[in-house]
Write a protein that holds these residues in place. Structure first.
Motif, PDB file in Angstrom:
ATOM      1  N   GLY A  52      65.067 -71.222   2.284  1.00  0.00           N
ATOM      2  CA  GLY A  52      63.995 -70.379   1.733  1.00  0.00           C
ATOM      3  C   GLY A  52      64.048 -68.924   2.115  1.00  0.00           C
ATOM      4  N   ARG A  53      65.023 -68.429   3.036  1.00  0.00           N
ATOM      5  CA  ARG A  53      65.019 -67.015   3.456  1.00  0.00           C
ATOM      6  C   ARG A  53      65.474 -66.152   2.309  1.00  0.00           C
ATOM      7  N   SER A  54      64.797 -64.990   2.165  1.00  0.00           N
ATOM      8  CA  SER A  54      65.145 -64.024   1.113  1.00  0.00           C
ATOM      9  C   SER A  54      65.648 -62.751   1.745  1.00  0.00           C
ATOM     10  N   PRO A  55      66.366 -61.828   1.026  1.00  0.00           N
ATOM     11  CA  PRO A  55      66.855 -60.544   1.555  1.00  0.00           C
ATOM     12  C   PRO A  55      65.743 -59.652   2.070  1.00  0.00           C
ATOM     13  N   VAL A  56      64.565 -59.709   1.463  1.00  0.00           N
ATOM     14  CA  VAL A  56      63.437 -58.839   1.879  1.00  0.00           C
ATOM     15  C   VAL A  56      62.987 -59.187   3.288  1.00  0.00           C
ATOM     16  N   ASN A  57      62.874 -60.489   3.594  1.00  0.00           N
ATOM     17  CA  ASN A  57      62.420 -60.889   4.931  1.00  0.00           C
ATOM     18  C   ASN A  57      63.423 -60.450   6.008  1.00  0.00           C
ATOM     19  N   GLY A  58      64.725 -60.424   5.718  1.00  0.00           N
ATOM     20  CA  GLY A  58      65.745 -59.995   6.665  1.00  0.00           C
ATOM     21  C   GLY A  58      65.623 -58.521   6.984  1.00  0.00           C
ATOM     22  N   ALA A  59      65.364 -57.696   5.983  1.00  0.00           N
ATOM     23  CA  ALA A  59      65.190 -56.232   6.207  1.00  0.00           C
ATOM     24  C   ALA A  59      63.960 -55.951   7.045  1.00  0.00           C
ATOM     25  N   ALA A  60      62.890 -56.691   6.815  1.00  0.00           N
ATOM     26  CA  ALA A  60      61.662 -56.485   7.592  1.00  0.00           C
ATOM     27  C   ALA A  60      61.895 -56.777   9.059  1.00  0.00           C
ATOM     28  N   PHE A  61      62.668 -57.865   9.303  1.00  0.00           N
ATOM     29  CA  PHE A  61      62.954 -58.223  10.692  1.00  0.00           C
ATOM     30  C   PHE A  61      63.768 -57.121  11.377  1.00  0.00           C
ATOM     31  N   GLU A  62      64.770 -56.564  10.633  1.00  0.00           N
ATOM     32  CA  GLU A  62      65.597 -55.498  11.195  1.00  0.00           C
ATOM     33  C   GLU A  62      64.781 -54.240  11.466  1.00  0.00           C
ATOM     34  N   GLY A  63      63.833 -53.878  10.605  1.00  0.00           N
ATOM     35  CA  GLY A  63      62.975 -52.687  10.802  1.00  0.00           C
ATOM     36  C   GLY A  63      62.087 -52.820  12.011  1.00  0.00           C
ATOM     37  N   THR A  64      61.602 -54.013  12.198  1.00  0.00           N
ATOM     38  CA  THR A  64      60.745 -54.239  13.371  1.00  0.00           C
ATOM     39  C   THR A  64      61.532 -54.039  14.659  1.00  0.00           C
ATOM     40  N   ARG A  65      62.800 -54.550  14.651  1.00  0.00           N
ATOM     41  CA  ARG A  65      63.636 -54.418  15.836  1.00  0.00           C
ATOM     42  C   ARG A  65      63.915 -52.956  16.159  1.00  0.00           C
ATOM     43  N   LYS A  66      64.228 -52.145  15.141  1.00  0.00           N
ATOM     44  CA  LYS A  66      64.513 -50.731  15.366  1.00  0.00           C
ATOM     45  C   LYS A  66      63.277 -49.968  15.845  1.00  0.00           C
ATOM     46  N   ARG A  67      62.119 -50.314  15.282  1.00  0.00           N
ATOM     47  CA  ARG A  67      60.885 -49.620  15.668  1.00  0.00           C
ATOM     48  C   ARG A  67      60.562 -49.879  17.142  1.00  0.00           C
ATOM     49  N   LYS A  68      60.740 -51.104  17.562  1.00  0.00           N
ATOM     50  CA  LYS A  68      60.479 -51.442  18.953  1.00  0.00           C
ATOM     51  C   LYS A  68      61.469 -50.753  19.886  1.00  0.00           C
ATOM     52  N   SER A  69      62.751 -50.677  19.443  1.00  0.00           N
ATOM     53  CA  SER A  69      63.757 -50.000  20.255  1.00  0.00           C
ATOM     54  C   SER A  69      63.427 -48.514  20.413  1.00  0.00           C
ATOM     55  N   SER A  70      62.950 -47.869  19.319  1.00  0.00           N
ATOM     56  CA  SER A  70      62.587 -46.451  19.363  1.00  0.00           C
ATOM     57  C   SER A  70      61.398 -46.214  20.294  1.00  0.00           C
ATOM     58  N   GLN A  71      60.429 -47.116  20.246  1.00  0.00           N
ATOM     59  CA  GLN A  71      59.266 -46.988  21.117  1.00  0.00           C
ATOM     60  C   GLN A  71      59.672 -47.094  22.585  1.00  0.00           C
ATOM     61  N   ALA A  72      60.613 -48.001  22.849  1.00  0.00           N
ATOM     62  CA  ALA A  72      61.082 -48.161  24.232  1.00  0.00           C
ATOM     63  C   ALA A  72      61.765 -46.899  24.718  1.00  0.00           C
ATOM     64  N   ARG A  73      62.604 -46.307  23.832  1.00  0.00           N
ATOM     65  CA  ARG A  73      63.286 -45.071  24.243  1.00  0.00           C
ATOM     66  C   ARG A  73      62.282 -43.941  24.488  1.00  0.00           C
ATOM     67  N   ASN A  74      61.278 -43.870  23.643  1.00  0.00           N
ATOM     68  CA  ASN A  74      60.247 -42.814  23.820  1.00  0.00           C
ATOM     69  C   ASN A  74      59.501 -42.979  25.143  1.00  0.00           C
ATOM     70  N   ARG A  75      59.217 -44.252  25.463  1.00  0.00           N
ATOM     71  CA  ARG A  75      58.511 -44.500  26.725  1.00  0.00           C
ATOM     72  C   ARG A  75      59.377 -44.072  27.919  1.00  0.00           C
ATOM     73  N   VAL A  76      60.653 -44.412  27.861  1.00  0.00           N
ATOM     74  CA  VAL A  76      61.561 -44.038  28.947  1.00  0.00           C
ATOM     75  C   VAL A  76      61.672 -42.510  29.048  1.00  0.00           C
ATOM     76  N   GLY A  77      61.750 -41.836  27.881  1.00  0.00           N
ATOM     77  CA  GLY A  77      61.831 -40.376  27.874  1.00  0.00           C
ATOM     78  C   GLY A  77      60.595 -39.726  28.485  1.00  0.00           C
ATOM     79  N   LEU A  78      59.416 -40.266  28.130  1.00  0.00           N
ATOM     80  CA  LEU A  78      58.173 -39.735  28.697  1.00  0.00           C
ATOM     81  C   LEU A  78      58.119 -39.940  30.216  1.00  0.00           C
ATOM     82  N   LEU A  79      58.603 -41.105  30.629  1.00  0.00           N
ATOM     83  CA  LEU A  79      58.607 -41.393  32.060  1.00  0.00           C
ATOM     84  C   LEU A  79      59.533 -40.428  32.808  1.00  0.00           C
ATOM     85  N   ILE A  80      60.717 -40.169  32.236  1.00  0.00           N
ATOM     86  CA  ILE A  80      61.666 -39.237  32.858  1.00  0.00           C
ATOM     87  C   ILE A  80      61.070 -37.828  32.912  1.00  0.00           C
TER      88      ILE A  80
END
Length: 581
Positions: free
Chosen positions: A22-50
């Motif tokens: 039942g997996r479709s191409p749209v659901n795969g892209a959404a999962f990838e976007g979520t992963r990148k957004r979380k990674s960016s937030q983590a980098r921003n947090r580390v940058g602010l801490l530094i």
């Protein structure tokens, strides 16, 4: 297999089955976007801490730099330990006798944050320091500071007794204390220091002004001994002068007195005293009256001693010679004033007689012959109208009329209208007898060659020769007879001046002075003495200079002349010997 394990297996199989079918191409892209957004937030947090840590450390570094360049704060008059123990140079007389030196001592301090019971500490300390300010000490012990002075410069006995109390939270810091072995003997010359061993007055202050205070301010002084500062005074002569001056206060019931001995060829001060005085070991006990140096920091109308300068002016200007005469038969009336002689002869007087009889009329006519501008210029040339230059900080500025008129010139000719210091009067007097050279006075050793460099020729040598004759004449025949010392040929001029009280001359308050030199055949020293407001309650006639100031000079010379190396001479040619059987 347990029930829970079976449920987990069924859920896992259902998940993978659904994903494959039942997996479709749209659901795969959404999962990838979520992963990148979380990674960016983590980098921003580390940058602010530094960035936060960097800003924190920059702030700390900036404060450290600020503290490094800031000037140290002085709290409760606490000096760094090296400055507390910094040495001052000894002050010695011309022969090496110690006038001022440092001694080791300790001071008591408290650390209030370590004090458990302030009342108990105050109570215990009071048993040793009986004059302890209980209220002030208690306030210090209850303060929030970490250091408080409780008592500066303790004696060894006090330190031992306080140690025996076993009081926690208090301690001792080593210090240096200034000690003056001679006490009052040279108080106004040597001066004194404050609680932090810094010069406050006299030569102590002069030493600081020559660079010692600047070195101490930047911490460049140390506990190493410094080269002694040698003064020109002779402690033996100084003791004599101080003794005579102090005794005269009681003898003549005066409010003040003073005297000085000056080498006429070098300008060196051999001895100088002013009374009342003080003990530099405890200057506060002397009070302001004792601190006041009347010799250099007090200005007075010097009375008839100024006639010496008026006659020298007339001789130097060529308006007269020793054989000249002036009509002193009648008083001079000018500007609503009448100038008359106190011991008038009612006749024409020669120049030596004007000096001998202290004729106001004759002196006024000499000043009138020279003129107002010439008179002012002559006194300026002799340094009597300007502030005297010497090492001693306490030197007053003379006073004179804002505008000189004829009446001013006439009254100044016999010592009224210009107020100078007794010391600069003596310095100008030295120029009258040393060949006409004005030499700035010094409290430091000076040889003849050094004196010649600073000397200024202000009189003709012939004028000085004539003035020596007049001094000798008045010493032998006039008001200076009470200062004569057998064998030492003392000459000079007395001065009895009415003091100004509330803008008017008070005839019952005198300032008496005597300007002298010896030996008159070849003057080596000038001695000036004064008595301020002497009384006549005992009928001793002390209200005039001849019976108050002149005897002071006689006693000083009779006691000091042998120490100064002046040999007595007897007989007309000085070759006779005084023989006692």
């Amino acid at each position: 297999m347990s029930f829970l394990s079976r449920v987990m297996v069924v859920k896992r199989r259902a998940h993978f089955s659904s994903d494959r079918k039942g997996r479709s191409p749209v659901n795969g892209a959404a999962f990838e976007g979520t992963r990148k957004r979380k990674s960016s937030q983590a980098r921003n947090r580390v940058g602010l801490l530094i960035a936060g840590f960097a800003a924190f450390y920059v702030l700390i570094g900036g404060r450290l730099v600020q503290y490094g360049v800031a000037q140290p704060e002085i709290t409760s008059s606490i000096l760094p330990a090296d400055r507390l123990m910094a040495s001052r140079p000894d002050i010695v007389d011309r022969n090496g006798a110690i006038l001022a030196t440092d001694i080791r001592t300790v001071s008591l301090f408290a650390e209030p944050h370590k004090i458990v019971d302030a009342d108990e500490v105050v109570e215990k300390l009071s048993t040793v320091l009986t004059d302890l300010d209980v209220k002030s000490t208690y306030s210090k012990l209850k303060s929030n500071s970490r250091f408080q002075w409780l008592r500066r410069q303790l004696t060894p006995k006090q330190q031992s007794q306080i140690l025996a109390l076993g009081v926690p939270g208090i301690g001792f810091r080593p210090e240096k204390r200034r000690f003056y072995p001679g006490g009052r003997t040279a108080a106004h010359i040597v001066g004194y220091v404050n609680i932090d061993n810094r010069g406050v007055a006299g030569m102590e202050r002069y030493v600081d002004s020559q660079g010692l205070a600047d070195l101490a301010a930047v911490g460049m002084t140390s506990n190493q001994p410094l080269e002694p500062v040698k003064l020109s005074i002779d402690l033996r002569v100084q003791a004599i002068v101080q003794d005579v001056v102090s005794a005269s206060i009681g003898k003549y019931q005066a409010i003040g007195a003073g005297a000085v001995v000056i080498d006429v060829h070098t300008g060196e001060i051999l001895g100088m005293a002013s009374a009342p005085d003080f003990d530099p070991n405890d200057p506060a006990a002397g009070g302001e009256e004792g601190w006041f140096n009347r010799m250099s920091n007090g200005t007075f109308e010097m009375g008839s001693t100024f006639k010496s300068f008026t006659l020298a002016m007339g001789l130097d200007d060529g308006k007269m010679n020793l054989n000249s005469t002036f009509d002193a038969r009648f008083p001079i009336r000018i500007g609503g004033f009448t100038i008359k002689d106190f011991h008038g002869k009612g006749r024409v007087l020669s120049v030596p007689e004007i000096f001998q009889y202290s004729s106001n009329i004759g002196t006024a006519k000499i000043a009138d012959a020279v003129g107002i501008e010439g008179h002012k210029e002559f006194l300026t040339r002799l340094g009597l109208l300007s502030r005297m230059k010497t090492e001693l900080p306490e030197v007053a500025m003379p006073s004179q009329p804002r505008q000189w008129k004829k009446i001013n010139s006439i009254t100044i000719s016999f010592g009224h209208g210009v107020a100078t210091t007794p010391l600069q009067t003596a310095v100008a007097g030295a120029a009258l007898v040393n060949g006409g050279k004005l030499i700035e006075p010094t409290f430091l050793p000076r040889n003849q060659e050094q004196a010649d460099v600073v000397a200024t020729q202000v009189l003709k040598p012939s004028t000085s020769r004539d003035m020596r004759y007049l001094f000798e004449w008045n010493g032998a025949n006039g008001s200076g007879r009470n200062a004569r010392v057998p064998g030492f040929d003392v000459g000079g001029k007395t001065g009895t001046a009415d003091k100004v009280v509330n803008g008017r001359y008070a005839h019952d308050k005198n300032f008496n002075a005597f300007l002298s030199a010896f030996p008159m055949d070849n003057p080596r020293y000038v001695v000036l003495s004064f008595s301020d407001e002497p009384k006549t309650d005992k009928g001793n006639g002390a209200a005039i200079a001849a019976t108050s100031a002149a005897p002071m000079v006689k006693e000083i010379i009779s006691r000091a002349a042998p120490i100064l190396g002046v040999k007595p001479k007897f007989g007309n040619d000085g070759s006779a010997l005084l023989v006692s059987y």
